[in-house]
Design a protein around this motif. Structure first.
Motif, PDB file in Angstrom:
ATOM      1  N   ARG A  23      -0.584   1.203  -5.084  1.00 40.30           N
ATOM      2  CA  ARG A  23      -1.526  -0.178  -3.207  1.00 40.30           C
ATOM      3  C   ARG A  23      -1.574   1.061  -2.135  1.00 40.30           C
ATOM      4  O   ARG A  23      -0.369   1.844  -1.541  1.00 40.30           O
ATOM      5  CB  ARG A  23      -0.360  -0.799  -3.616  1.00 40.30           C
ATOM      6  N   LEU A  24      -2.501   1.125  -1.576  1.00 42.72           N
ATOM      7  CA  LEU A  24      -2.814   2.302  -0.904  1.00 42.72           C
ATOM      8  C   LEU A  24      -3.185   1.035   0.936  1.00 42.72           C
ATOM      9  O   LEU A  24      -4.217   0.523   0.997  1.00 42.72           O
ATOM     10  CB  LEU A  24      -4.062   2.618  -0.676  1.00 42.72           C
ATOM     11  N   THR A  25      -2.366   1.449   2.089  1.00 43.19           N
ATOM     12  CA  THR A  25      -2.437   0.740   3.221  1.00 43.19           C
ATOM     13  C   THR A  25      -2.991   1.947   3.481  1.00 43.19           C
ATOM     14  O   THR A  25      -2.674   2.767   4.505  1.00 43.19           O
ATOM     15  CB  THR A  25      -1.077   0.735   2.944  1.00 43.19           C
ATOM     16  N   LEU A  48     -13.884   0.891  -1.691  1.00 50.17           N
ATOM     17  CA  LEU A  48     -12.464  -0.191  -1.990  1.00 50.17           C
ATOM     18  C   LEU A  48     -12.573  -1.567  -1.928  1.00 50.17           C
ATOM     19  O   LEU A  48     -13.073  -1.617  -0.560  1.00 50.17           O
ATOM     20  CB  LEU A  48     -11.205   0.714  -2.100  1.00 50.17           C
ATOM     21  N   THR A  49     -11.067  -2.849  -2.180  1.00 52.67           N
ATOM     22  CA  THR A  49     -11.889  -3.973  -1.871  1.00 52.67           C
ATOM     23  C   THR A  49     -10.259  -3.806  -1.292  1.00 52.67           C
ATOM     24  O   THR A  49      -9.606  -3.785  -1.816  1.00 52.67           O
ATOM     25  CB  THR A  49     -12.177  -4.200  -3.340  1.00 52.67           C
ATOM     26  N   VAL A  50     -10.606  -5.199   0.101  1.00 55.47           N
ATOM     27  CA  VAL A  50      -9.583  -5.373   0.607  1.00 55.47           C
ATOM     28  C   VAL A  50      -8.695  -6.763  -0.064  1.00 55.47           C
ATOM     29  O   VAL A  50      -8.735  -7.779  -0.237  1.00 55.47           O
ATOM     30  CB  VAL A  50     -10.023  -5.708   2.058  1.00 55.47           C
ATOM     31  N   ASP A  55      -3.427  -7.307  11.976  1.00 56.81           N
ATOM     32  CA  ASP A  55      -4.136  -7.356  12.632  1.00 56.81           C
ATOM     33  C   ASP A  55      -4.053  -5.620  12.927  1.00 56.81           C
ATOM     34  O   ASP A  55      -5.793  -5.448  13.337  1.00 56.81           O
ATOM     35  CB  ASP A  55      -3.697  -7.669  13.940  1.00 56.81           C
ATOM     36  N   ASP A  56      -3.821  -4.573  11.482  1.00 58.42           N
ATOM     37  CA  ASP A  56      -4.391  -3.504  12.698  1.00 58.42           C
ATOM     38  C   ASP A  56      -4.207  -2.522  11.092  1.00 58.42           C
ATOM     39  O   ASP A  56      -3.709  -1.019  11.049  1.00 58.42           O
ATOM     40  CB  ASP A  56      -3.096  -1.904  13.389  1.00 58.42           C
ATOM     41  N   THR A  57      -3.598  -3.071   9.961  1.00 57.88           N
ATOM     42  CA  THR A  57      -3.989  -2.606   8.755  1.00 57.88           C
ATOM     43  C   THR A  57      -4.370  -3.515   7.362  1.00 57.88           C
ATOM     44  O   THR A  57      -4.679  -4.376   7.404  1.00 57.88           O
ATOM     45  CB  THR A  57      -2.281  -2.094   8.258  1.00 57.88           C
ATOM     46  N   TRP A  58      -4.860  -2.440   6.629  1.00 56.77           N
ATOM     47  CA  TRP A  58      -5.173  -3.005   5.090  1.00 56.77           C
ATOM     48  C   TRP A  58      -5.306  -2.554   3.725  1.00 56.77           C
ATOM     49  O   TRP A  58      -4.780  -0.820   4.145  1.00 56.77           O
ATOM     50  CB  TRP A  58      -7.466  -3.446   5.541  1.00 56.77           C
ATOM     51  N   THR A  59      -4.715  -3.258   2.808  1.00 56.74           N
ATOM     52  CA  THR A  59      -4.251  -2.606   1.745  1.00 56.74           C
ATOM     53  C   THR A  59      -5.499  -3.237   0.828  1.00 56.74           C
ATOM     54  O   THR A  59      -6.156  -4.791   1.044  1.00 56.74           O
ATOM     55  CB  THR A  59      -2.863  -3.119   1.496  1.00 56.74           C
ATOM     56  N   ALA A  60      -5.715  -2.073  -0.407  1.00 61.28           N
ATOM     57  CA  ALA A  60      -6.612  -1.877  -1.300  1.00 61.28           C
ATOM     58  C   ALA A  60      -5.308  -1.145  -2.616  1.00 61.28           C
ATOM     59  O   ALA A  60      -4.535  -0.828  -2.175  1.00 61.28           O
ATOM     60  CB  ALA A  60      -7.257  -1.053  -1.465  1.00 61.28           C
ATOM     61  N   ASP A  61      -6.087  -1.882  -3.832  1.00 55.76           N
ATOM     62  CA  ASP A  61      -5.284  -1.167  -5.008  1.00 55.76           C
ATOM     63  C   ASP A  61      -6.230  -0.704  -5.585  1.00 55.76           C
ATOM     64  O   ASP A  61      -7.469  -0.732  -5.552  1.00 55.76           O
ATOM     65  CB  ASP A  61      -4.936  -2.654  -6.233  1.00 55.76           C
TER      66      ASP A  61
END
Length: 208
Positions: A23-25, A48-50, A55-61
């Protein structure tokens, strides 16, 4: 679909090992504007899919298949990554058509600086060579570039100051791994033409 024009340099915030996935942030600002859950963002050329966002980060598998076939294997907190949102119909196609589907991982072989640009040579899997031509398009770590010289197992590109300053290619060193995606149009043409070319067995029969 993407254009290979990097919008922002993001920073890997965390990497959570999930056994057969991570899980990449990523910390970012520009690419989060107008971005919702389920939207696509290219990270070093990997689509990659969000899955979640703040507000300032997003995570993808990131699945094992992606880790096995791209340079995202081994990514660590603090790493800088190229980011681009999926293109919209009203956006200029500044680069070329990029799918975000990595064809292979290359290695930086050499960097030759000059006064106004830098020539970089990248080794690639030999099977990708059939899709490269001089002055054709190649995507390196998500950056749309023009091939200067296509060689059997490598190619060269010229990086202008803008590319050096605004993408990770400015600090990639000899030996570093980079994601490569060849021109999808070239791949389709090669497949279509292959149906009309004689096979090696057919050539042997004609010679006999």
């Amino acid at each position: 679909m993407f254009t290979g024009i990097v919008e922002e340099l993001g920073t890997v915030e965390s990497v959570e090992d999930q056994g057969d996935a991570i899980r990449l942030t990523v910390r970012a600002t520009t690419v989060l504007e107008g971005t919702g859950l389920g939207d696509s963002i290219a990270v070093n050329g990997c689509c990659l899919t969000v899955a979640t966002r703040t507000d300032d980060t997003w995570t993808a598998d990131v699945m094992q298949e992606t880790l096995d076939k791209t340079s995202l294997h081994g990514v660590a907190p603090g790493d800088t990554v190229n980011l681009e949102r999926a293109v919209t119909a009203d956006k200029r196609l500044g680069g070329h058509i990029v799918q975000g589907h990595v064809d292979g991982v290359g290695t930086v072989l050499a960097r030759t600086p000059s006064e106004h640009w830098e020539v970089v040579e990248v080794a690639m899997p030999e099977e990708m060579g059939r899709y490269l031509v001089d002055k054709g398009s190649i995507t390196v770590d998500g950056v749309s570039l023009t091939v200067v010289e296509a060689r059997p197992a490598s190619f060269t590109v010229s990086l202008i100051p803008e590319t050096l300053a605004r993408t990770t290619l400015g600090h990639r060193q000899v030996g570093d791994r980079v994601n490569l995606e060849t021109d999808v149009i070239a791949k389709h043409v090669a497949k279509l033409v292959a149906a009309y070319l004689p096979t090696s067995e057919h050539s042997k029969e004609q010679q006999a």
